[in-house]
Scaffold this motif. Structure first.
Motif, PDB file in Angstrom:
ATOM      1  N   ALA A  40       0.846  -1.194   0.000  1.00  0.00           N
ATOM      2  CA  ALA A  40       0.000   0.000   0.000  1.00  0.00           C
ATOM      3  C   ALA A  40       0.881   1.243   0.000  1.00  0.00           C
ATOM      4  CB  ALA A  40      -0.906  -0.001   1.223  1.00  0.00           C
ATOM      5  N   PRO A  41       0.549   2.255  -0.829  1.00  0.00           N
ATOM      6  CA  PRO A  41       1.369   3.475  -0.864  1.00  0.00           C
ATOM      7  C   PRO A  41       1.423   4.152   0.496  1.00  0.00           C
ATOM      8  CG  PRO A  41      -0.157   3.404  -2.718  1.00  0.00           C
ATOM      9  CD  PRO A  41      -0.548   2.295  -1.790  1.00  0.00           C
ATOM     10  N   THR A  42       2.562   4.739   0.799  1.00  0.00           N
ATOM     11  CA  THR A  42       2.732   5.483   2.041  1.00  0.00           C
ATOM     12  C   THR A  42       1.963   6.797   1.959  1.00  0.00           C
ATOM     13  OG1 THR A  42       4.678   6.636   1.208  1.00  0.00           O
ATOM     14  CG2 THR A  42       5.039   4.496   2.282  1.00  0.00           C
ATOM     15  N   PRO A  43       1.722   7.439   3.110  1.00  0.00           N
ATOM     16  CA  PRO A  43       1.040   8.744   3.060  1.00  0.00           C
ATOM     17  C   PRO A  43       1.763   9.759   2.176  1.00  0.00           C
ATOM     18  CG  PRO A  43       1.041   7.899   5.300  1.00  0.00           C
ATOM     19  CD  PRO A  43       1.890   6.956   4.495  1.00  0.00           C
ATOM     20  N   TYR A  44       3.090   9.744   2.175  1.00  0.00           N
ATOM     21  CA  TYR A  44       3.830  10.691   1.347  1.00  0.00           C
ATOM     22  C   TYR A  44       3.619  10.407  -0.135  1.00  0.00           C
ATOM     23  CZ  TYR A  44       7.686  13.787  -0.035  1.00  0.00           C
ATOM     24  OH  TYR A  44       8.438  14.801  -0.584  1.00  0.00           O
ATOM     25  N   LEU A  45       3.603   9.119  -0.514  1.00  0.00           N
ATOM     26  CA  LEU A  45       3.332   8.778  -1.904  1.00  0.00           C
ATOM     27  C   LEU A  45       1.918   9.190  -2.305  1.00  0.00           C
ATOM     28  CD1 LEU A  45       5.018   5.266  -2.272  1.00  0.00           C
ATOM     29  CD2 LEU A  45       5.612   7.347  -3.504  1.00  0.00           C
ATOM     30  N   ARG A  46       0.971   9.039  -1.392  1.00  0.00           N
ATOM     31  CA  ARG A  46      -0.394   9.466  -1.700  1.00  0.00           C
ATOM     32  C   ARG A  46      -0.454  10.981  -1.881  1.00  0.00           C
ATOM     33  NH1 ARG A  46      -1.822   5.345   2.134  1.00  0.00           N
ATOM     34  NH2 ARG A  46      -2.067   6.893   3.797  1.00  0.00           N
ATOM     35  N   LEU A  47       0.313  11.714  -1.073  1.00  0.00           N
ATOM     36  CA  LEU A  47       0.357  13.166  -1.215  1.00  0.00           C
ATOM     37  C   LEU A  47       0.922  13.548  -2.581  1.00  0.00           C
ATOM     38  CD1 LEU A  47       0.200  16.090  -0.074  1.00  0.00           C
ATOM     39  CD2 LEU A  47       2.520  15.738   0.809  1.00  0.00           C
ATOM     40  N   LEU A  48       2.015  12.917  -2.992  1.00  0.00           N
ATOM     41  CA  LEU A  48       2.637  13.236  -4.277  1.00  0.00           C
ATOM     42  C   LEU A  48       1.699  12.910  -5.440  1.00  0.00           C
ATOM     43  CD1 LEU A  48       6.225  11.872  -3.555  1.00  0.00           C
ATOM     44  CD2 LEU A  48       5.550  14.276  -3.705  1.00  0.00           C
ATOM     45  N   THR A  49       0.985  11.793  -5.337  1.00  0.00           N
ATOM     46  CA  THR A  49       0.045  11.413  -6.394  1.00  0.00           C
ATOM     47  C   THR A  49      -1.119  12.390  -6.462  1.00  0.00           C
ATOM     48  OG1 THR A  49       0.646   9.085  -6.075  1.00  0.00           O
ATOM     49  CG2 THR A  49      -1.393   9.532  -7.250  1.00  0.00           C
ATOM     50  N   ALA A  50      -1.658  12.767  -5.301  1.00  0.00           N
ATOM     51  CA  ALA A  50      -2.738  13.757  -5.277  1.00  0.00           C
ATOM     52  C   ALA A  50      -2.255  15.098  -5.807  1.00  0.00           C
ATOM     53  CB  ALA A  50      -3.271  13.899  -3.853  1.00  0.00           C
ATOM     54  N   THR A  51      -0.983  15.417  -5.571  1.00  0.00           N
ATOM     55  CA  THR A  51      -0.402  16.662  -6.080  1.00  0.00           C
ATOM     56  C   THR A  51      -0.436  16.686  -7.599  1.00  0.00           C
ATOM     57  OG1 THR A  51       1.063  16.870  -4.172  1.00  0.00           O
ATOM     58  CG2 THR A  51       1.711  18.023  -6.167  1.00  0.00           C
ATOM     59  N   GLN A  52      -0.019  15.591  -8.216  1.00  0.00           N
ATOM     60  CA  GLN A  52      -0.009  15.522  -9.675  1.00  0.00           C
ATOM     61  C   GLN A  52      -1.426  15.676 -10.229  1.00  0.00           C
ATOM     62  OE1 GLN A  52       2.526  15.691 -11.405  1.00  0.00           O
ATOM     63  NE2 GLN A  52       2.277  14.702 -13.399  1.00  0.00           N
ATOM     64  N   PHE A  53      -2.386  15.072  -9.568  1.00  0.00           N
ATOM     65  CA  PHE A  53      -3.791  15.174  -9.968  1.00  0.00           C
ATOM     66  C   PHE A  53      -4.258  16.629  -9.903  1.00  0.00           C
ATOM     67  CE2 PHE A  53      -8.295  14.967  -8.437  1.00  0.00           C
ATOM     68  CZ  PHE A  53      -8.870  14.522  -9.616  1.00  0.00           C
ATOM     69  N   ALA A  54      -3.989  17.291  -8.782  1.00  0.00           N
ATOM     70  CA  ALA A  54      -4.447  18.671  -8.603  1.00  0.00           C
ATOM     71  C   ALA A  54      -3.720  19.628  -9.543  1.00  0.00           C
ATOM     72  CB  ALA A  54      -4.232  19.096  -7.147  1.00  0.00           C
ATOM     73  N   PHE A  55      -2.400  19.425  -9.742  1.00  0.00           N
ATOM     74  CA  PHE A  55      -1.650  20.272 -10.665  1.00  0.00           C
ATOM     75  C   PHE A  55      -2.321  20.306 -12.035  1.00  0.00           C
ATOM     76  CE2 PHE A  55       2.892  19.891  -8.697  1.00  0.00           C
ATOM     77  CZ  PHE A  55       2.513  20.798  -7.718  1.00  0.00           C
ATOM     78  N   ASN A  56      -2.665  19.126 -12.540  1.00  0.00           N
ATOM     79  CA  ASN A  56      -3.198  19.057 -13.893  1.00  0.00           C
ATOM     80  C   ASN A  56      -4.629  19.570 -13.985  1.00  0.00           C
ATOM     81  OD1 ASN A  56      -0.817  18.154 -14.907  1.00  0.00           O
ATOM     82  ND2 ASN A  56      -1.483  16.081 -15.343  1.00  0.00           N
ATOM     83  N   ILE A  57      -5.397  19.432 -12.933  1.00  0.00           N
ATOM     84  CA  ILE A  57      -6.732  20.037 -12.953  1.00  0.00           C
ATOM     85  C   ILE A  57      -6.604  21.550 -13.119  1.00  0.00           C
ATOM     86  CG2 ILE A  57      -8.759  20.604 -11.565  1.00  0.00           C
ATOM     87  CD1 ILE A  57      -8.698  17.862 -10.393  1.00  0.00           C
ATOM     88  N   GLY A  58      -5.781  22.176 -12.286  1.00  0.00           N
ATOM     89  CA  GLY A  58      -5.612  23.618 -12.356  1.00  0.00           C
ATOM     90  C   GLY A  58      -5.039  24.080 -13.682  1.00  0.00           C
ATOM     91  N   PHE A  59      -4.070  23.334 -14.210  1.00  0.00           N
ATOM     92  CA  PHE A  59      -3.400  23.729 -15.443  1.00  0.00           C
ATOM     93  C   PHE A  59      -4.322  23.582 -16.651  1.00  0.00           C
ATOM     94  CE2 PHE A  59      -0.431  22.566 -18.973  1.00  0.00           C
ATOM     95  CZ  PHE A  59       0.148  23.811 -19.114  1.00  0.00           C
ATOM     96  N   TYR A  60      -4.987  22.417 -16.759  1.00  0.00           N
ATOM     97  CA  TYR A  60      -5.806  22.141 -17.940  1.00  0.00           C
ATOM     98  C   TYR A  60      -7.186  22.790 -17.868  1.00  0.00           C
ATOM     99  CZ  TYR A  60      -2.267  19.029 -19.747  1.00  0.00           C
ATOM    100  OH  TYR A  60      -1.092  18.531 -20.254  1.00  0.00           O
ATOM    101  N   ALA A  61      -7.513  23.424 -16.762  1.00  0.00           N
ATOM    102  CA  ALA A  61      -8.715  24.257 -16.737  1.00  0.00           C
ATOM    103  C   ALA A  61      -8.505  25.527 -17.558  1.00  0.00           C
ATOM    104  CB  ALA A  61      -9.084  24.621 -15.298  1.00  0.00           C
TER     105      ALA A  61
END
Length: 456
Positions: A40-61
């Motif tokens: 299972a991904p660590t909390p830090y890995l989950r943070l980094l993955t969520a970061t990539q998700f949020a980055f692209n939402i903001g950018f591609y909006a």
């Protein structure tokens, strides 16, 4: 693959009932790990993955609507719109190496926070920019912001994926595939958010402010949750009193070490062949769709198909490939699949609406991308020292971006060539990359026997 042994044996305390099933009489029952929990991904890995998700939402909006805003809203000439978009790409992709070097020097947290702050300022500025000079300045700021935070997040994801692999035995490609899928999901949702704001009458300014708001949330979350990791440009023993250990790590410049690393440069070239091919989604595919259907209306559906494929299939496909083939093989196979996509265009019969050849290209190129991108990112930690990982991650993007800039003119010239010649030439580019990939160490999380270990 790292083994993961329990801290104590079954002789120390009774094993759970489900761990004793099938244990022959007279043998010690052994505790069995539960793979899902272990990997299972660590909390830090989950943070980094969520970061990539949020980055692209903001950018591609914002990004899909920028050209229309510049040309229709501000009345810029076509050549000037192209120049502005090119400057944005250069200020981002071309400067990734700078963000990577800063990450190695100062650690990921300050670089990510600075990048988010600049992105907020850039989107806010772009929302109200009305002249050519202010638009260019805002776009450069937006691009440079990504050149800061993207290499920091990507290198941290690679570093954590290696650590997670060592601790649990779960292939690093699993983590990097989830990271890629999260980014693609954000790239799919972002334009929907932008379209919704445009339909509601908010206009381009509302899309920019929505993108800025997303990054405000990302900045606040990372200011609170991102650990204060020490920079990795200088190992701990380099700060010891011993003069020998203090001077040894500085004997070779990180820039020189990375850019004279033959295996890493070969990886950059192989990865560049993929990006040159991927750029055809914006260059050759629109021409093919226009030729087949008489308009570009169906292009958006093909892009949506690509994004949905990554969101749905990235993690299962990588899980399957990571258990069966080495990263080098996944990289070469992915490039071969991309080449097959170009070869399929002149061979595929015209399907409903004439879109079958274009759809075949999109599907095969996307499948190849899903195989090769996690493999390429997973190979970087095998080829460079840990304290150079940020610089190398940025360099992979920057070198590839320069190759795309140089290759785009050549591939653009092919648009006037006969179709069989054009598609055969385009297929040859990723095929050459696949041949280069086979000269790299096999990887594994690991290495060939002759490849040095990377410090964790």
């Amino acid at each position: 693959m790292a083994s993961h042994e329990p801290a104590h044996t079954a002789a120390d305390e009774p094993a759970p009932a489900d761990a004793r099933v099938g244990t022959p009489a007279g043998e010690r029952p052994r505790l069995r790990l539960r793979p899902r929990l272990a990997s299972a991904p660590t909390p830090y890995l989950r943070l980094l993955t969520a970061t990539q998700f949020a980055f692209n939402i903001g950018f591609y909006a914002v990004l899909p609507y920028l050209a229309t805003h510049l040309g229709g809203g501000l009345g810029m000439a076509g050549w000037l719109v192209g120049l502005v978009l090119g400057l944005r790409t250069f200020s981002q992709q071309g400067l990734f190496v700078v963000g990577g070097a800063l990450t190695d020097r100062y650690g990921p947290r300050p670089v990510v926070l600075a990048g988010c702050t600049l992105r907020i300022a850039g989107f806010g500025w772009l929302a109200f920019a009305g002249s050519t000079a202010t638009v260019i300045a805002a776009v450069l700021l937006i691009g440079f912001a990504a050149a800061l935070f993207s290499p920091a997040v990507e290198s941290e994801a690679a570093r954590e994926a290696v650590r997670h692999e060592r601790d649990t035995g779960a292939p690093r490609a699993h983590v990097l595939a989830l990271f890629s899928a999260a980014g693609q999901a954000g790239a799919f949702i972002g334009p929907l958010l932008g379209s919704l704001l445009l339909l509601l009458g908010g206009g381009f300014r509302a899309a920019c402010l929505a993108g800025a708001a997303v990054f405000v949330g990302v900045l606040a979350g990372h200011a609170r949750l991102m650990p204060r990791a020490a920079p990795v440009s200088e190992p701990a023993d380099a700060r010891a009193p011993d003069a020998v250990t203090r001077t040894a790590p500085r004997a070779r410049s990180p820039w020189r070490a990375v850019f004279t690393n033959r295996a890493f440069l070969l990886l950059c070239l192989a990865y560049s062949s993929y990006l040159i091919a991927y750029n055809q989604l914006y260059l050759s595919l629109p021409v093919e769709v226009e030729r087949a259907t008489g308009s570009g209306a169906a292009l958006g559906w093909l892009f949506a198909l690509s994004s949905l494929l990554v969101v749905v299939a990235q993690v299962p496909l990588t899980r399957l490939s990571a258990r069966r083939i080495a990263p080098r093989t996944a990289l070469a196979t992915g490039l071969g699949t991309v080449a097959a996509g170009f070869a399929a265009v002149p061979l595929a019969p015209a399907g409903p609406g004439g879109l079958l050849p274009g759809a075949a290209l999109v599907v095969l190129l996307t499948l190849g991308q899903m195989l090769l991108v996690p493999a390429a990112r997973g190979l970087v930690p095998d080829l460079v020292e840990d304290r150079q990982l940020g610089l190398a991650t940025g360099a992979l993007s920057s070198v590839s971006g320069i190759a795309v800039l140089a290759g785009s003119a050549a591939t653009g010239a092919l648009l006037d060539a006969p179709a069989p010649v054009r598609w055969a030439a385009l297929a040859a580019v990723p095929l050459a990359g696949a041949a280069l990939a086979f000269t790299l160490p096999a990887g594994r999380g690991g290495k060939d026997r002759g490849t040095r270990a990377v410090a964790g």
